[in-house]
Motif scaffolding. Structure first.
Motif, PDB file in Angstrom:
ATOM      1  N   CYS A 289       0.704  -1.161   0.029  1.00 25.09           N
ATOM      2  CA  CYS A 289      -0.032  -0.175   0.064  1.00 25.09           C
ATOM      3  C   CYS A 289       0.830   1.239  -0.193  1.00 25.09           C
ATOM      4  N   ASP A 290       1.525   1.725  -1.403  1.00 27.72           N
ATOM      5  CA  ASP A 290       1.661   3.130  -1.328  1.00 27.72           C
ATOM      6  C   ASP A 290       0.398   3.882  -2.251  1.00 27.72           C
ATOM      7  N   ASP A 291       0.674   5.482  -1.995  1.00 20.74           N
ATOM      8  CA  ASP A 291       0.284   6.290  -2.991  1.00 20.74           C
ATOM      9  C   ASP A 291       1.606   6.659  -4.405  1.00 20.74           C
ATOM     10  N   GLU A 292       2.667   5.966  -4.031  1.00 20.07           N
ATOM     11  CA  GLU A 292       3.272   6.336  -5.407  1.00 20.07           C
ATOM     12  C   GLU A 292       3.687   4.990  -6.124  1.00 20.07           C
TER      13      GLU A 292
ATOM     14  N   THR B 280      -1.698  -4.684  -4.696  1.00 17.18           N
ATOM     15  CA  THR B 280      -1.347  -3.753  -4.825  1.00 17.18           C
ATOM     16  C   THR B 280      -2.422  -2.474  -4.652  1.00 17.18           C
TER      17      THR B 280
ATOM     18  N   THR C   4      -3.471   2.159  -3.715  1.00 14.78           N
ATOM     19  CA  THR C   4      -2.940   3.107  -3.821  1.00 14.78           C
ATOM     20  C   THR C   4      -3.196   3.834  -2.076  1.00 14.78           C
ATOM     21  N   SER C   5      -4.033   3.258  -2.214  1.00 11.77           N
ATOM     22  CA  SER C   5      -4.429   3.844  -0.982  1.00 11.77           C
ATOM     23  C   SER C   5      -5.157   3.219  -0.287  1.00 11.77           C
TER      24      SER C   5
ATOM     25  N   GLN D  93       3.232  -1.135   4.323  1.00 13.69           N
ATOM     26  CA  GLN D  93       2.641  -0.196   3.959  1.00 13.69           C
ATOM     27  C   GLN D  93       3.001   1.034   4.279  1.00 13.69           C
ATOM     28  N   ASP D  94       2.999   2.294   3.233  1.00 12.93           N
ATOM     29  CA  ASP D  94       3.505   3.025   3.629  1.00 12.93           C
ATOM     30  C   ASP D  94       2.977   4.495   5.005  1.00 12.93           C
TER      31      ASP D  94
ATOM     32  N   MET E 265      -0.398   8.791   3.577  1.00 11.39           N
ATOM     33  CA  MET E 265      -0.954   8.764   2.487  1.00 11.39           C
ATOM     34  C   MET E 265      -2.127  10.359   2.209  1.00 11.39           C
ATOM     35  N   PRO E 266      -1.897  10.290   1.030  1.00 12.33           N
ATOM     36  CA  PRO E 266      -3.209  11.556   1.194  1.00 12.33           C
ATOM     37  C   PRO E 266      -4.268  10.969   1.797  1.00 12.33           C
ATOM     38  N   ASP E 267      -4.275  10.149   1.627  1.00 12.54           N
ATOM     39  CA  ASP E 267      -6.201  10.139   2.106  1.00 12.54           C
ATOM     40  C   ASP E 267      -6.731   9.618   3.215  1.00 12.54           C
TER      41      ASP E 267
END
Length: 453
Positions: free
Chosen positions: A7-10, A30, A32-33, A52-53, A56-58
């Motif tokens: 899980c990563d937004d990049e 994968t 993205t959020s 997991q990052d 994350m933006p969300d």
């Protein structure tokens, strides 16, 4: 193939890790959020590890971690973080993350970490399976052995109701294995890590039974010289098996009713109420409803104990189980006695299968033990089986076709066991179920000689 959730937004990070891990033999999903990951975790989870990052933006990555840990506390989560967010990574460890790794990370470091985590999970799984196996085997030295459809239904019901916290009434003739079923109920229940305690209610007087169950304080009755904790307290959090519940007196029934209703009791000689959390499994070979109708057993206690009932079929109604049970007892007896008896011949098996077994499984075990003691070869034959008209009659007397005097039967049986143990008196006394002193007296009485120690 082990699966990794990432899980990563990049997109670049996701593409790099997806390519690296697939090339290393992993399956990959994968996200993205954080929201997408949490939505996936609502479905049956097939991941072995989550990468997991932390940012994350969300959603806040730490909140995602909390939700993941709440839903799947055993799932290893590795936090990916940049150099400027090490504090977040440390906080994530405190929240239950397995480890963290900083970006950019060498592939050797990441792959090594994943291998260590998978090794840890494998060992944890093996340890859990070993503990479960130990729990299953600790029910009894005798496993629950069956082949028949009749007992399969009983065993399936046992496993089905074991997970509940309901009180269970186990019914069946003497020797059908009621305590084994009680043990299986406990060891397959959420209480498996707590005590399983068994009490034969028919073996004790009212005063001793009350003392054993509820405990007593010093001076509660004649002979109560110290405080004693009762089995109810000993079984707190676990299971208390009350065998022969149909023989309990009305006075003790009333006190048991209070425990089943209120989950508390009073120690004998005390005035203080004590709380207890116990699951009751009761057993009887009596028709308890008939006892209720006759006024000998409390109706309210009957329904408290009989939330779910399990009826065990007698051995004569599950003849398919006789052979595997006999072989099981043969294995136990030969190991214990260190005798080279390897099997049961077909005539003996047919005799065992056709017999009606009024003493059920317990009688079968005793017959196999006796046959192993008397066997002179490597196989149990029909002539060794004390069944039908030859029940409990030594082979020599039976083959003579005459009714021997009781003293002669006893003399021959003791002599046979002495010979099988090479005149080892302590072992002979143990097999016969008598004291060494009694054996010495019998040897002198029957003139069997003092050949060995």
């Amino acid at each position: 193939m082990h699966k990794i959730f990432i899980c990563d937004d990049e997109p670049e990070i996701l593409h790099y890790l997806d390519k690296l891990l697939r090339a290393s033999g992993y399956a990959v999903e994968t996200f993205t959020s954080g929201a997408a990951l949490l939505e996936r975790l609502k479905k049956p989870v097939v991941a072995d590890i989550i990468l997991q990052d932390v940012r994350m933006p969300d959603m806040d990555g730490l909140q995602v971690l909390k939700q993941t840990r709440k839903r799947h506390p055993e799932m290893p989560v590795v936090i990916m973080t940049a150099h400027g967010t090490i504090d977040d990574a440390v906080h994530a460890i405190k929240l239950g993350a397995y480890d963290y790794i900083t970006k950019p990370f060498p592939k050797e470091k990441l792959l090594g970490m994943l291998e260590r985590i998978l090794d840890y999970r494998r060992l944890a799984t093996e340890n859990r399976q070993l503990r479960e196996e130990l729990h299953r085997s600790s029910v009894s030295s005798d496993a629950i052995i069956f082949r028949s459809d009749a007992f399969r239904e009983v065993y399936d019901l046992t496993l089905q109701v074991a997970e509940s916290d309901a009180n269970i009434l186990v019914m069946g003739e003497s020797g059908t294995g009621k305590e084994l079923i009680a043990g299986a109920l406990h060891h397959n229940s959420p209480r498996r890590d707590k005590p399983f305690i068994s009490l034969n209610c028919a073996a004790l007087s009212d005063t001793l039974l009350e003392s054993q169950l509820f405990g007593h304080v010093r001076g509660a009755f004649t002979g109560a010289v110290i405080n004693q904790k009762g089995l109810l307290e000993e079984a707190d959090g676990g299971t208390l098996f009350l065998d022969e519940i149909g023989d309990v007196s009305p006075a003790v029934q009333a006190k048991l009713l209070r425990v089943t209703q209120e989950k508390d009791f009073i120690v004998l000689g005390s005035t203080r109420t004590r709380k207890v959390d116990v699951r009751f499994v009761a057993a009887t070979n009596k028709d308890l409803m008939a006892e209720v109708q006759a006024g000998r057993f409390r109706e309210d206690l009957y329904y408290r104990l009989n939330v779910i009932s399990i009826s065990l079929p007698p051995l004569r109604e599950r003849r398919d189980d006789i052979e595997p049970l006999a072989m099981h007892f043969l294995d136990i007896c030969t190991r214990r006695m260190k005798k080279d008896v390897r099997g049961i011949d077909q005539d003996a098996l047919q005799t065992l299968t056709q017999y009606d077994w009024p003493g059920n499984v317990r009688e079968l075990e005793n017959v196999i033990e006796r046959s192993v003691i008397l066997a002179r070869g490597t196989t149990i034959t029909a002539s060794l089986l004390p069944l039908g008209g030859r029940r409990d009659l030594p082979a020599a007397a039976a083959s003579a076709g005459t009714l021997a005097a009781l003293d002669e039967v006893e003399r021959q049986h003791i002599e046979n066991v002495l010979r099988e143990t090479s005149f080892h008196k302590s072992r002979t006394a143990e097999i016969l179920g008598i004291s060494r002193k009694t054996l010495d007296r019998k040897i002198a009485e029957f003139g069997l000689g003092e050949n060995r120690t």
